[in-house]
Design an enzyme around this catalytic site. Sequence first.
Site, short mmCIF file in Angstrom:
data_model
loop_
_atom_site.label_atom_id
_atom_site.label_comp_id
_atom_site.label_asym_id
_atom_site.label_seq_id
_atom_site.Cartn_x
_atom_site.Cartn_y
_atom_site.Cartn_z
N HIS A 187 -13.08 17.72 33.31
CA HIS A 187 -12.03 16.85 33.11
C HIS A 187 -11.35 16.92 32.35
O HIS A 187 -10.28 16.02 32.41
CB HIS A 187 -13.55 15.24 32.54
CG HIS A 187 -13.89 14.79 33.55
ND1 HIS A 187 -15.31 15.88 33.52
CD2 HIS A 187 -13.77 13.93 34.09
CE1 HIS A 187 -16.04 14.88 34.38
NE2 HIS A 187 -15.11 13.95 35.23
N ARG A 295 -11.38 5.91 35.91
CA ARG A 295 -12.16 6.45 35.66
C ARG A 295 -13.05 5.63 34.51
O ARG A 295 -12.49 6.52 33.18
CB ARG A 295 -12.42 7.73 34.86
CG ARG A 295 -12.61 8.52 36.22
CD ARG A 295 -11.92 10.31 36.30
NE ARG A 295 -12.57 11.33 37.11
CZ ARG A 295 -12.17 12.10 37.94
NH1 ARG A 295 -10.49 11.25 37.37
NH2 ARG A 295 -12.24 12.64 38.78
N ARG A 336 -14.46 2.29 38.22
CA ARG A 336 -16.12 3.01 38.48
C ARG A 336 -16.64 2.30 37.17
O ARG A 336 -16.07 2.67 35.83
CB ARG A 336 -16.08 4.31 38.45
CG ARG A 336 -17.18 4.99 38.66
CD ARG A 336 -17.19 6.85 38.93
NE ARG A 336 -16.37 7.51 37.73
CZ ARG A 336 -16.04 8.42 37.67
NH1 ARG A 336 -16.64 9.03 38.75
NH2 ARG A 336 -16.49 9.43 36.81
N GLU A 435 -21.67 10.84 45.96
CA GLU A 435 -21.05 12.19 45.34
C GLU A 435 -22.22 13.42 44.97
O GLU A 435 -22.64 14.31 44.51
CB GLU A 435 -20.86 12.12 43.42
CG GLU A 435 -21.22 11.22 43.18
CD GLU A 435 -20.68 10.82 41.82
OE1 GLU A 435 -20.01 11.62 41.53
OE2 GLU A 435 -20.68 9.48 40.94
N ASN A 458 -15.85 16.39 43.99
CA ASN A 458 -16.24 17.12 43.16
C ASN A 458 -17.98 17.57 42.64
O ASN A 458 -18.20 18.84 42.04
CB ASN A 458 -15.50 16.78 41.08
CG ASN A 458 -13.88 16.46 41.99
OD1 ASN A 458 -13.47 16.71 42.70
ND2 ASN A 458 -13.58 15.38 40.78
N ASP A 459 -18.37 16.49 42.74
CA ASP A 459 -19.47 16.65 42.32
C ASP A 459 -20.08 16.41 43.55
O ASP A 459 -21.36 17.60 43.87
CB ASP A 459 -20.41 15.32 41.47
CG ASP A 459 -19.79 15.20 40.23
OD1 ASP A 459 -20.32 16.38 39.75
OD2 ASP A 459 -19.17 14.09 39.95
N ARG A 469 -19.18 23.00 39.08
CA ARG A 469 -17.98 22.73 39.65
C ARG A 469 -16.80 23.89 38.20
O ARG A 469 -16.20 23.79 38.15
CB ARG A 469 -17.56 21.51 38.97
CG ARG A 469 -17.73 20.80 38.16
CD ARG A 469 -17.96 19.25 38.72
NE ARG A 469 -16.75 18.80 38.03
CZ ARG A 469 -16.54 16.83 38.46
NH1 ARG A 469 -17.76 16.42 38.79
NH2 ARG A 469 -15.57 16.75 37.72
N CYS A 506 -12.16 10.17 46.55
CA CYS A 506 -11.96 10.07 45.68
C CYS A 506 -11.93 11.21 44.17
O CYS A 506 -11.33 11.93 43.07
CB CYS A 506 -12.03 9.26 44.22
SG CYS A 506 -13.82 8.79 44.05
#
Length: 573
Positions: A187, A295, A336, A435, A458-459, A469, A506
Amino acid sequence: MAKKIKGKGVISGIAIGNILLAGQNLDSYLVAYKPSSKKTEKKKAAEALIAVAENLKKSIDEFLAKDLKEQAGILDAHRMMVEDPAMSGAIDEQIDISGSAPKAVIDAYESQAQIFETMDDEYFRGRAVDMRDVGKRIAKHLLGIKEPEIAGKVIVAGKDIEPSVIAGLPTDKIAGVILGVGSTTAHAVIIAKTRAIPTVVGVGDGIQHIADGDPVILDGSTGEILIRPSEKERDSYAEKIKKQEELKAYYAQLKDKPAITTDGKEVELVANIGSPADAKAAVEDYGATGVGLFRSEFVFMGKTDVPKEEDQFKQYKAAVEHCAAVTHGEGLCVIRTMDIGGDKPLPYIQVGKEENPFLGYRAIRISLRRKDLFMPQLRAILRAGVYGKAAIMFPMVINVDEFLAAKQFVEDAKAELTQEGVKFSDTVQVGIMVETPAAAVMAPILAKYVDFFSIGTNDLVQYTLAVDRGNAQISYLYNHFNPAVLRLIKRTIESANKEGKWAGMCGEMASDPNAAIILMAMGIKELSMSAPSIPRVKERIRNITLARAKEILAEVMEMEDGDKIKDYLASLE
Ligand code: PEP
Ligand code: MG
């Protein structure tokens, strides 16, 4: 000549600045420290406590003068921990044992932190991290390690940098980021991308050659880092900086043009953000036509307590308003709900120790159990919707039940607001992140219930391929073009379109221009990315036809290997 170390450049650009070490390890300093007599060490410790409290007071005043009340509040709590008489007694006791003032300070605050950690009250448990922070601050004073000057621009470096460290620094202060670990989706890196901060990851042990305050040149394209560069070396980078500026100017002229193929297929290019300021920059500087992922957990970070509904409302409203101001596109702002847990812990929301935090108590799993956290957030988003177009998106959903339970909370929040006579938008769309492999597999069913999908690669990549990741050792396996991943993505997009819903993406894959063309061919409506990536993706879309993109997709779907797909798409650039 500078000392050179190398990592992987993940956000391009050249940065020059002085190092700010995050999460510095003091072990080597403590070993090298030569203590005097116990009496002198006690005197030194007492003086350090006074000096550190004074420094904190100065910083608090500076924050207050800039109206940064939250930062001031955190430091004031730290000041009290420094001035606590019980702590000076505990430090003296530790000096009697170890004889070293800095070690005694670390040990005294550490044992207090451990006491906090065992408390029932969540708030006190969360104070453990502050205790350690304070102990380190005093020990650094005793060891003569200077608190970094943040007068100029800094390059934040650390083995692993907590997101709140970067989120907490003013944008214009961070010139670059250096990460010891190899993650491109950590992150800290994601925030850096939002702000186009040149970043190098995976420098491994190289991080040990960097000291606080060192002047450094960092090249976010090649991954090269020059520590304490000479005048000559600085000059040699001047040419590169000039080219960087030229490219920026070229991209700037694309800003207000749509992302449309030469045969007329348009894709919405929107932004991933962590704050209203990011939304403003995305829309005004990079031509984003909305926000595909706010986020919201970043609204919760860097705080000592849960932000109130009113505070959240202000932030969401500002982001929604920035999106509403776009002249082209929908101006939608997808917020989100908080994705806490995994690699985004919060000191005031305890999830307990977990063997596998990424598979643990996180995201929607927390929200569904914590009405006290979920309801104020939903109310804040619904209220913000009045000022433009907002959407609610749930993270980490794995089945229909979770979605329906979360949707029921939205209905309850609406009912509450209606009863209280508070204004809110009744047309806020409600969708989910896709995800998890489960959500992608179940997409044909989930699509019947949701208003939209946003694919979080990403997930999705890490869970589909069972590849962490953030693990540099196996990062060669982490490939969004892996055929298994591509099939899940295609299924998700087609399922949404079949039900008359829309699908976006996203995850970081959306910012890859070569991925963008095949996603467009699959029928994706919206690609959401860190704003500085928008011009590159836009350029790729504007220079291809949908017909050609479909041909490429057909070929890709015939291929069996992710690396070959990646190479094939790169060969077409
Ligand atoms: C994702 O998983 O792709 C995503 C966008 O969410 P995050 O990176 O915040 O986990
Ligand atoms: Mg995710």
